[in-house]
Every structure is written in structure tokens, then in C-alpha cells.
Write an enzyme that holds these catalytic residues in place. Structure first.
Site, short mmCIF file in Angstrom:
data_model
loop_
_atom_site.label_atom_id
_atom_site.label_comp_id
_atom_site.label_asym_id
_atom_site.label_seq_id
_atom_site.Cartn_x
_atom_site.Cartn_y
_atom_site.Cartn_z
N ASP A 28 24.88 -7.39 0.74
CA ASP A 28 26.25 -7.88 0.55
C ASP A 28 27.18 -6.97 1.38
OD1 ASP A 28 28.43 -9.20 -0.64
OD2 ASP A 28 28.37 -8.01 -2.45
N ARG A 44 17.29 -15.52 -13.09
CA ARG A 44 16.35 -14.98 -12.10
C ARG A 44 15.19 -15.96 -11.87
NH1 ARG A 44 17.59 -9.57 -11.14
NH2 ARG A 44 18.33 -8.36 -12.90
P1 5GP Z 1 25.68 -4.24 -1.52
O1 5GP Z 1 25.49 -2.78 -1.72
O2 5GP Z 1 25.07 -4.75 -0.23
O3 5GP Z 1 27.13 -4.63 -1.64
O4 5GP Z 1 25.05 -4.97 -2.76
C1 5GP Z 1 23.72 -5.13 -2.94
C2 5GP Z 1 23.38 -5.52 -4.34
O5 5GP Z 1 24.47 -6.18 -5.02
C3 5GP Z 1 22.24 -6.53 -4.34
O6 5GP Z 1 21.01 -5.89 -4.36
C4 5GP Z 1 22.52 -7.32 -5.60
O7 5GP Z 1 21.94 -6.64 -6.69
C5 5GP Z 1 24.01 -7.28 -5.77
N1 5GP Z 1 24.63 -8.51 -5.24
C6 5GP Z 1 25.42 -8.65 -4.16
N2 5GP Z 1 25.81 -9.91 -3.98
C7 5GP Z 1 25.23 -10.63 -4.97
C8 5GP Z 1 25.23 -12.01 -5.32
O8 5GP Z 1 25.85 -12.88 -4.69
N3 5GP Z 1 24.50 -12.36 -6.41
C9 5GP Z 1 23.80 -11.46 -7.15
N4 5GP Z 1 23.13 -11.93 -8.21
N5 5GP Z 1 23.78 -10.15 -6.85
C10 5GP Z 1 24.48 -9.73 -5.77
#
Ligand code: 5GP
Length: 188
Positions: free
Chosen positions: A105, A167
Site C-alpha cells: 500500500d 480472509r
Molecule cells: P503499507 O505499509 O504498504 O502501507 O501496508 C501494508 C499492509 O497494510 C498490508 O500488509 C496489509 O496488511 C495492510 N493493508 C493495506 N491496504 C490494505 C487493504 O486495502 N486491505 C487490507 N485488508 N489490508 C490492507
């Protein structure tokens, strides 16, 4: 009530996931020929992806699991300061590591994890993620293997949760707004 009644929109279907996972498995097999990579699955979201992906890889691989939580983050946002809640048992030194993740993300979690693993003297570290939200990126992360790019929406299914639910949906989708409202009311 059926879980599927909560879905507003399917973003990536089961068929699309199966087809893409098979392609990624072949690509990994080709790129890592003779190298026995270590696939590190990030708990819990990437478990479903790993289980399909590893069976699509035609060469020897080993797997291990890592639990990560984001310090100070909310259910739907991360901070970039990570806490390892479960570490791998495998020695990473001299190994070709492939991190298997559900979604990248902001990129903060993967950036921190790659940096951490690199302190353990691996031969290489690459990222394989089912999903990526490029519009949300805050830091640069190189993703060698990506299943699908998705728009800036909170997605669930195929391992990804909302409050530990959904999930087990066999596709990736978006929830109806009333699901969040209902959950907020339940929690007070
Ligand atoms: P980042 O550090 O890249 O912002 O976030 C990574 C983590 O955020 C992912 O491993 C996941 O656990 C959570 N995450 C980010 N976007 C989403 C989403 O759209 N749906 C879900 N269920 N989890 C997300």
C-alpha cells in the site's frame, strides 16, 4: 447471512487470481533455476496467496513465515515502524529470499522489512505481492513480482481481512459501506 452479501464489488476474480498465480510461479521457477529460494510469507494476509503460489513454482523452494505488526497504525493504515511478532526460523544468510506479501500500500512495511532482512546478509531479497496500490505509495519499493494493481480502495478477500473477517473469500473485493457502519455501531 452469506459473506458474499457484504460485497459491493469484485475487483479480482478467482479465475484471474488462479491464472496470474500460475504465471508468477512459472516466472519464479525460471528466474531462480538451481537456487532454492526461501519464500517468506507475511502472516496472516499472505497465507492464501502463498499456498497457491508455492504449488505453481516448479523448482525446489523452502518456505517460512514472519509476523509483522505496524507500530501505532490503525486497522487500515500503517506507520513504517514495524514490530516482528514472529520471526523466521530459517537462517537467511546467503539465501535468495522472496518475500510473499498480500498487498503493498504505502510501501512503508515492505521498505522496513527489506531493510531489516538485508542486515542478515541474504544473497538477494525480492518482493512478490498479490496486490499493489501504486497511487498510495509513500516510499519507493521495488516489486519484482506483482499479481495485480488495484485502485485506492480498501480491499478484502483471498487472505486480506477487515477486522479479521473475509480472509476466506476466494476473490478480492470491496465491502459495502454499511458493513463498516454496522461494525462501528457493534463496537460502540
Ligand atoms: P503499507 O505499509 O504498504 O502501507 O501496508 C501494508 C499492509 O497494510 C498490508 O500488509 C496489509 O496488511 C495492510 N493493508 C493495506 N491496504 C490494505 C487493504 O486495502 N486491505 C487490507 N485488508 N489490508 C490492507
Amino acid at each position: 447471512m452469506d459473506m458474499k452479501d457484504d460485497i459491493l464489488e469484485v475487483l479480482v476474480s478467482t479465475d484471474e487470481i488462479q491464472k496470474r498465480t500460475a504465471e508468477l510461479g512459472q516466472q519464479i521457477g525460471h528466474d531462480y533455476q538451481g537456487r532454492n529460494p526461501l519464500m517468506i510469507c507475511i502472516l496472516r494476509g499472505a497465507v492464501v496467496f502463498l499456498s497457491d503460489l508455492m504449488r505453481a513454482v516448479p523448482i525446489h523452494v523452502t518456505v517460512d513465515f514472519m509476523g509483522i505488526s505496524s507500530y501505532g497504525g490503525t486497522n487500515m493504515d500503517s506507520t513504517g515502524v514495524i514490530k516482528i511478532t514472529r520471526d523466521v526460523d530459517t537462517n537467511v544468510a546467503h539465501r535468495d529470499v522472496i518475500i510473499v506479501e498480500d498487498i503493498v500500500d504505502t510501501g512503508l512495511t515492505m521498505r522496513a522489512l527489506v531493510d531489516l532482512l538485508n542486515t542478515r546478509a541474504p544473497r538477494s531479497v525480492e518482493i512478490c505481492t498479490l496486490l499493489s496500490k501504486p497511487q498510495r505509495r509513500k516510499v519507493d519499493v521495488e516489486i519484482k513480482y506483482c499479481g495485480f494493481e488495484v485502485p485506492n480502495k480498501f480491499v478484502i478477500g483471498y487472505g486480506l481481512d477487515y477486522d479479521e473477517n473475509y480472509r476466506n473469500l476466494p476473490f478480492v473485493g470491496v465491502l459495502k459501506p454499511e458493513v463498516y457502519e454496522k461494525r462501528k455501531e457493534e463496537k460502540g
